[in-house]
Design a protein around this motif. Sequence first.
Motif, PDB file in Angstrom:
ATOM      1  N   UNK A 218      14.798   3.445  15.518  1.00  0.00           N
ATOM      2  CA  UNK A 218      14.878   4.691  14.762  1.00  0.00           C
ATOM      3  C   UNK A 218      16.324   5.136  14.537  1.00  0.00           C
ATOM      4  N   UNK A 219      17.166   4.876  15.511  1.00  0.00           N
ATOM      5  CA  UNK A 219      18.549   5.335  15.420  1.00  0.00           C
ATOM      6  C   UNK A 219      19.365   4.535  14.403  1.00  0.00           C
ATOM      7  N   UNK A 220      19.034   3.263  14.199  1.00  0.00           N
ATOM      8  CA  UNK A 220      19.863   2.442  13.309  1.00  0.00           C
ATOM      9  C   UNK A 220      19.423   2.505  11.855  1.00  0.00           C
ATOM     10  N   UNK A 221      18.214   3.006  11.585  1.00  0.00           N
ATOM     11  CA  UNK A 221      17.734   3.059  10.200  1.00  0.00           C
ATOM     12  C   UNK A 221      18.704   3.873   9.341  1.00  0.00           C
ATOM     13  N   UNK A 222      19.144   3.278   8.253  1.00  0.00           N
ATOM     14  CA  UNK A 222      20.004   3.971   7.296  1.00  0.00           C
ATOM     15  C   UNK A 222      21.485   3.908   7.587  1.00  0.00           C
ATOM     16  N   UNK A 223      21.873   3.354   8.742  1.00  0.00           N
ATOM     17  CA  UNK A 223      23.296   3.271   9.070  1.00  0.00           C
ATOM     18  C   UNK A 223      23.910   1.997   8.484  1.00  0.00           C
ATOM     19  N   UNK A 224      25.221   1.977   8.277  1.00  0.00           N
ATOM     20  CA  UNK A 224      25.904   0.744   7.884  1.00  0.00           C
ATOM     21  C   UNK A 224      25.786  -0.308   8.997  1.00  0.00           C
ATOM     22  N   UNK A 225      25.914  -1.576   8.645  1.00  0.00           N
ATOM     23  CA  UNK A 225      25.732  -2.668   9.591  1.00  0.00           C
ATOM     24  C   UNK A 225      26.618  -2.512  10.821  1.00  0.00           C
ATOM     25  N   UNK A 226      27.873  -2.181  10.635  1.00  0.00           N
ATOM     26  CA  UNK A 226      28.786  -2.055  11.773  1.00  0.00           C
ATOM     27  C   UNK A 226      28.279  -1.003  12.756  1.00  0.00           C
ATOM     28  N   UNK A 227      27.820   0.130  12.238  1.00  0.00           N
ATOM     29  CA  UNK A 227      27.300   1.184  13.102  1.00  0.00           C
ATOM     30  C   UNK A 227      25.993   0.754  13.775  1.00  0.00           C
TER      31      UNK A 227
END
Length: 273
Positions: A218-227
């Motif tokens: 849930x936390x990584x959805x929508x973030x840039x790959x590096x993040x």
Amino acid sequence: MSKVVYEKRDSVAWITMNRPEVKNAVDVEMHEQLSAAFEDFRDDPQLRVAVLTGAGDTFTAGADLRTHAPEWQTVGPMVGRERLEDGLSGITRGPLARITKPIVASIDGWCLGHGIELAMACDLRIASDRAQFGTFEVRRGMHSADGGIVRLVNTCGVGFTMELVLTGEPVTADRAFAANMVNRVVSHEQLADATELLVQQILRCDQAAIESAKETVHEIIGRPLHDQLRVEAMWGYALCGGNITVESRSQQFFDKTDAGRAGETATPLTGGR
């Protein structure tokens, strides 16, 4: 008779929408009972997994327009802002949408409108071969407002979502599976056993690990790959360093005694704790 049947069987919460006479349409009272059930599931430390299903031959036909449509029409355009932290049925939006324990949707028959929002708010979806899915509310002058479009786009992509929300036509369980909308399709007769098997596969895993994994997704959805990579590493290594069960569970692997092994050293699948 309660419009939601809430049962605790060992470490599993079974939540059944119980208005079969109206295809389990979600009225205001059912919404309140579903919210209360999911809140109890979240707060009970003995419960590890929840299963959401519907009584009779339908998952749910969606929101009960007899009760909800008049409400939406009379409160005006501010209803959206007023309900931002109060998702219909509890888990679609707001605090209960952030439950870290796994939730499984076991879907038979029709899953329509808000039913899709409920199903997509669950973490895993298993459907019988006679299940059908549709966003018919566009035929009534409305569209999803409780995560249906958002979660369909995130899970299935723009093309499939556009087909559902622009045509108002249903799709079969097999089509839903091909679009990643459901994880498994089984025969109607096998749905109960297949749901129980899926639950047992979850239960054999370490609870802290699966809750951390769910939060990471849930936390990584929508973030840039590096993040995304940084979040995964931060949460994953923190879990490995702080979870006291890692050593004992690793030893079971070395001893070839962990539950549900395949291959030459196969072991039976049993509910882990």
